[in-house]
Design a protein around this motif. Structure first.
Motif, PDB file in Angstrom:
ATOM      1  N   ASP A   1       0.846  -1.211   0.000  1.00 53.68           N
ATOM      2  CA  ASP A   1       0.000   0.000   0.000  1.00 53.68           C
ATOM      3  C   ASP A   1       0.875   1.253   0.000  1.00 53.68           C
ATOM      4  O   ASP A   1       0.563   2.258  -0.638  1.00 53.68           O
ATOM      5  CB  ASP A   1      -1.014   0.001   1.162  1.00 53.68           C
ATOM      6  N   GLU A   2       2.010   1.153   0.682  1.00 54.20           N
ATOM      7  CA  GLU A   2       2.944   2.299   0.698  1.00 54.20           C
ATOM      8  C   GLU A   2       3.520   2.521  -0.710  1.00 54.20           C
ATOM      9  O   GLU A   2       3.651   3.656  -1.170  1.00 54.20           O
ATOM     10  CB  GLU A   2       4.071   2.023   1.704  1.00 54.20           C
ATOM     11  N   PHE A   3       3.840   1.416  -1.400  1.00 54.29           N
ATOM     12  CA  PHE A   3       4.400   1.515  -2.751  1.00 54.29           C
ATOM     13  C   PHE A   3       3.464   2.322  -3.656  1.00 54.29           C
ATOM     14  O   PHE A   3       3.907   3.128  -4.468  1.00 54.29           O
ATOM     15  CB  PHE A   3       4.613   0.108  -3.330  1.00 54.29           C
ATOM     16  N   PHE A   4       2.153   2.099  -3.490  1.00 53.96           N
ATOM     17  CA  PHE A   4       1.183   2.770  -4.363  1.00 53.96           C
ATOM     18  C   PHE A   4       0.579   4.010  -3.701  1.00 53.96           C
ATOM     19  O   PHE A   4      -0.523   4.438  -4.070  1.00 53.96           O
ATOM     20  CB  PHE A   4       0.085   1.785  -4.780  1.00 53.96           C
ATOM     21  N   GLY A   5       1.302   4.561  -2.734  1.00 51.97           N
ATOM     22  CA  GLY A   5       0.866   5.818  -2.120  1.00 51.97           C
ATOM     23  C   GLY A   5      -0.480   5.717  -1.419  1.00 51.97           C
ATOM     24  O   GLY A   5      -1.179   6.719  -1.295  1.00 51.97           O
ATOM     25  N   TYR A   6      -0.852   4.532  -0.940  1.00 55.29           N
ATOM     26  CA  TYR A   6      -2.100   4.293  -0.188  1.00 55.29           C
ATOM     27  C   TYR A   6      -3.335   4.709  -0.987  1.00 55.29           C
ATOM     28  O   TYR A   6      -4.357   5.073  -0.418  1.00 55.29           O
ATOM     29  CB  TYR A   6      -2.071   5.041   1.153  1.00 55.29           C
ATOM     30  N   ARG A   7      -3.266   4.645  -2.313  1.00 53.65           N
ATOM     31  CA  ARG A   7      -4.364   5.225  -3.113  1.00 53.65           C
ATOM     32  C   ARG A   7      -5.696   4.496  -2.957  1.00 53.65           C
ATOM     33  O   ARG A   7      -6.750   5.087  -3.142  1.00 53.65           O
ATOM     34  CB  ARG A   7      -3.971   5.331  -4.582  1.00 53.65           C
ATOM     35  N   PHE A   8      -5.660   3.210  -2.612  1.00 52.66           N
ATOM     36  CA  PHE A   8      -6.935   2.494  -2.394  1.00 52.66           C
ATOM     37  C   PHE A   8      -7.252   2.348  -0.904  1.00 52.66           C
ATOM     38  O   PHE A   8      -8.168   1.634  -0.522  1.00 52.66           O
ATOM     39  CB  PHE A   8      -6.880   1.087  -3.025  1.00 52.66           C
ATOM     40  N   GLY A   9      -6.448   2.969  -0.052  1.00 54.56           N
ATOM     41  CA  GLY A   9      -6.661   2.850   1.389  1.00 54.56           C
ATOM     42  C   GLY A   9      -5.505   2.107   2.035  1.00 54.56           C
ATOM     43  O   GLY A   9      -4.661   1.507   1.353  1.00 54.56           O
ATOM     44  N   GLU A  10      -5.495   2.154   3.356  1.00 56.82           N
ATOM     45  CA  GLU A  10      -4.373   1.599   4.107  1.00 56.82           C
ATOM     46  C   GLU A  10      -4.689   0.187   4.594  1.00 56.82           C
ATOM     47  O   GLU A  10      -5.759  -0.065   5.146  1.00 56.82           O
ATOM     48  CB  GLU A  10      -4.112   2.494   5.317  1.00 56.82           C
ATOM     49  N   LEU A  11      -3.769  -0.721   4.418  1.00 54.06           N
ATOM     50  CA  LEU A  11      -3.944  -2.085   4.917  1.00 54.06           C
ATOM     51  C   LEU A  11      -3.652  -2.111   6.409  1.00 54.06           C
ATOM     52  O   LEU A  11      -2.757  -1.412   6.885  1.00 54.06           O
ATOM     53  CB  LEU A  11      -3.003  -3.037   4.164  1.00 54.06           C
ATOM     54  N   GLU A  12      -4.397  -2.954   7.141  1.00 52.53           N
ATOM     55  CA  GLU A  12      -4.234  -2.982   8.602  1.00 52.53           C
ATOM     56  C   GLU A  12      -3.421  -4.198   9.053  1.00 52.53           C
ATOM     57  O   GLU A  12      -3.461  -5.246   8.417  1.00 52.53           O
ATOM     58  CB  GLU A  12      -5.613  -3.031   9.263  1.00 52.53           C
ATOM     59  N   TYR A  13      -2.761  -4.014  10.174  1.00 55.56           N
ATOM     60  CA  TYR A  13      -1.914  -5.067  10.746  1.00 55.56           C
ATOM     61  C   TYR A  13      -2.153  -5.172  12.237  1.00 55.56           C
ATOM     62  O   TYR A  13      -2.664  -4.243  12.855  1.00 55.56           O
ATOM     63  CB  TYR A  13      -0.439  -4.724  10.546  1.00 55.56           C
ATOM     64  N   ARG A  14      -1.714  -6.272  12.819  1.00 56.22           N
ATOM     65  CA  ARG A  14      -1.560  -6.339  14.276  1.00 56.22           C
ATOM     66  C   ARG A  14      -0.085  -6.079  14.552  1.00 56.22           C
ATOM     67  O   ARG A  14       0.783  -6.537  13.817  1.00 56.22           O
ATOM     68  CB  ARG A  14      -1.947  -7.722  14.809  1.00 56.22           C
ATOM     69  N   THR A  15       0.174  -5.334  15.617  1.00 52.05           N
ATOM     70  CA  THR A  15       1.581  -5.073  15.932  1.00 52.05           C
ATOM     71  C   THR A  15       1.905  -5.509  17.363  1.00 52.05           C
ATOM     72  O   THR A  15       1.018  -5.889  18.138  1.00 52.05           O
ATOM     73  CB  THR A  15       1.947  -3.593  15.689  1.00 52.05           C
ATOM     74  N   LEU A  16       3.173  -5.482  17.689  1.00 51.01           N
ATOM     75  CA  LEU A  16       3.657  -5.965  18.989  1.00 51.01           C
ATOM     76  C   LEU A  16       4.699  -4.995  19.521  1.00 51.01           C
ATOM     77  O   LEU A  16       5.382  -4.328  18.744  1.00 51.01           O
ATOM     78  CB  LEU A  16       4.332  -7.331  18.830  1.00 51.01           C
ATOM     79  N   ARG A  17       4.809  -4.967  20.833  1.00 49.58           N
ATOM     80  CA  ARG A  17       5.921  -4.234  21.458  1.00 49.58           C
ATOM     81  C   ARG A  17       6.728  -5.266  22.242  1.00 49.58           C
ATOM     82  O   ARG A  17       6.156  -6.111  22.937  1.00 49.58           O
ATOM     83  CB  ARG A  17       5.350  -3.161  22.398  1.00 49.58           C
ATOM     84  N   PHE A  18       8.048  -5.208  22.084  1.00 50.54           N
ATOM     85  CA  PHE A  18       8.913  -6.165  22.775  1.00 50.54           C
ATOM     86  C   PHE A  18       9.690  -5.459  23.877  1.00 50.54           C
ATOM     87  O   PHE A  18      10.295  -4.419  23.633  1.00 50.54           O
ATOM     88  CB  PHE A  18       9.897  -6.803  21.793  1.00 50.54           C
ATOM     89  N   GLU A  19       9.651  -6.021  25.075  1.00 49.19           N
ATOM     90  CA  GLU A  19      10.465  -5.465  26.183  1.00 49.19           C
ATOM     91  C   GLU A  19      11.475  -6.510  26.615  1.00 49.19           C
ATOM     92  O   GLU A  19      11.096  -7.600  27.051  1.00 49.19           O
ATOM     93  CB  GLU A  19       9.561  -5.106  27.366  1.00 49.19           C
ATOM     94  N   HIS A  20      12.750  -6.162  26.472  1.00 47.27           N
ATOM     95  CA  HIS A  20      13.813  -7.104  26.821  1.00 47.27           C
ATOM     96  C   HIS A  20      14.299  -6.833  28.249  1.00 47.27           C
ATOM     97  O   HIS A  20      14.418  -5.678  28.645  1.00 47.27           O
ATOM     98  CB  HIS A  20      14.996  -6.949  25.861  1.00 47.27           C
TER      99      HIS A  20
END
Ligand code: FDA
Length: 372
Positions: free
Chosen positions: A234-253
């Protein structure tokens, strides 16, 4: 005049395997990555003599002889077998759910006793409409509470009643004492860490780190005949059709003395504990150090700029992705898209290697056919 045959955007597994194959076939490749290190998400960092999996625990597993032989060209694997445990309200359970787990829960000792007990505890729900109802109909209240409910609420940040059943398509319950998480023939951890494996995979290929393709796309496109893109589509195409969603994580060492939990991975399934698992890295390599490094994994809401870990392949996102995929087809003379971010798809390591090998083979054949 192009300096390279291929510019590869992304030094993860897809980009590196593709670059290896094309280089070995006689083409000149440049790999760039915006991160300060190589390896993409399989990157491990040596800290106090321990290989720390910086983007979450990575266990290599496959049943494909060809892929296993391929990775063994670049590293030796140890005999690590993934046997995670579950911590819930002060108790430790064997996981994935197997006969020993059912013994811990219900005192059953044989497959027949376990089968009978599972039939008894199932909640009779005819047409389960959501994740909670589906799990209850398969395994009953107690297993649902201990292994699924809190963990799913943390991961998806919503009530399992609001989730579709397809998120857990299968609840593997083994009626044997086998607690090996994976069913594959081959499994292990690179003895010198994934980063060494990735460096060997990239041997003899120019790699530029701290280099964002989008910071100078026009310039980079001009350096090579073709571009292999493994970043976000989506970034490659400048988000022209909308943004794809993800799940993300935070890591604490954290660093501790001795042995923290006696196992590489323990899942924390109760909702009140904010992390979903603790990974103790030295157990991946049977380390005997007097100190240890652990990583707590916290699920977080995703927004642009955060690390995109898991694609959310729901109807909305799949529809948007399809539009980008159609557009990418039109650019195939110049761009090749591959890997987890460009294909908006969860790939295990062996799968992404398989995909890169297939696309590289196709590309080499195409080049041969245009030369002859
Ligand atoms: P990857 O993300 O590794 O590489 C893409 C690269 O492109 C990144 O390095 C990124 O920085 C770079 N990039 C993006 N945009 C760019 C730009 N604009 N300019 C320059 N560079 C750019 N698999 C498995 O088999 N066993 C396991 O145990 C696990 N465990 C696991 C845990 C967690 C938490 C996750 C999220 C995933 C796993 N995996 C796994 C899956 C594994 O991580 C996955 O298969 C590979 O990392 C995919 O490799 P790619 O090359 O596709 O992406």
């Amino acid at each position: 005049m192009h300096i390279y045959d291929y510019l590869i955007v992304g030094a993860g597994l897809f980009g590196s395997v593709f670059a290896r194959e094309l280089t070995d076939a006689g083409f000149k490749c440049l790999i760039i990555d915006k991160r300060p290190h190589t390896g993409g998400n399989v990157y491990t960092e040596k800290r106090e003599g321990i290989d720390v999996h910086m983007y979450g625990p990575h266990i290599f597993h496959t049943s494909d002889d060809r892929i296993w032989a391929y990775v063994n060209r670049f590293t030796k694997f140890n005999h690590y077998v993934n046997r995670p445990k579950v911590y819930y309200k002060g108790k430790i359970y064997s996981f994935p759910i197997n006969l020993f787990t059912l013994y811990q829960l219900y005192g059953v000792k044989t497959p027949a006793e376990a089968q009978k007990k599972l039939e008894e505890v199932k909640v009779p729900i005819k047409n389960p409409k959501n994740l909670e109802e589906w799990v209850l109909s398969q395994v009953g209240q107690e297993i649902y509470e201990i292994f699924i409910k809190g963990y799913t609420m943390k991961q998806w940040m919503c009530d399992p009643k609001e989730l579709p059943t397809f998120i857990i398509r299968r609840l593997p319950i083994r009626l044997t004492f086998d607690d090996n998480y994976f069913n594959d023939c081959y499994q292990g951890i690179p003895v010198e860490g994934y980063t060494k494996m990735m460096e060997r995979l990239q041997a003899g290929i120019e790699v530029r780190l701290n280099t964002d393709y989008f910071a100078n796309k026009e310039y980079f496109d001009g350096t090579a005949r073709k571009v292999v893109f493994t970043g976000k589509i989506d970034e490659f195409f400048g988000y022209r059709f909308g943004e794809l969603e993800y799940r993300t994580l935070r890591f604490e060492h954290e660093m501790h003395k001795g042995d923290y939990q006696g196992n590489a991975i323990i899942n924390y399934t109760e909702y009140e504990i904010p992390y979903t698992r603790i990974c103790e890295h030295k157990h991946f390599t049977f380390g005997q150090q007097e100190h240890t490094i652990i990583t707590k994994e916290y699920p977080e809401a995703w927004s642009r700029g955060k690390e995109p870990y898991y694609p959310i392949n729901n109807e909305r996102n799949n529809k948007i992705y399809k539009q980008y995929a159609t557009l990418s087809e039109e650019l195939k003379d110049k761009y090749i898209f591959g890997g987890r971010l460009a294909e908006y798809k969860y790939y295990d390591m062996h799968q992404v290697i398989g995909s890169a090998l297939a696309k590289a083979k196709k590309e080499i054949e195409f080049q041969k056919s245009t030369c002859s």
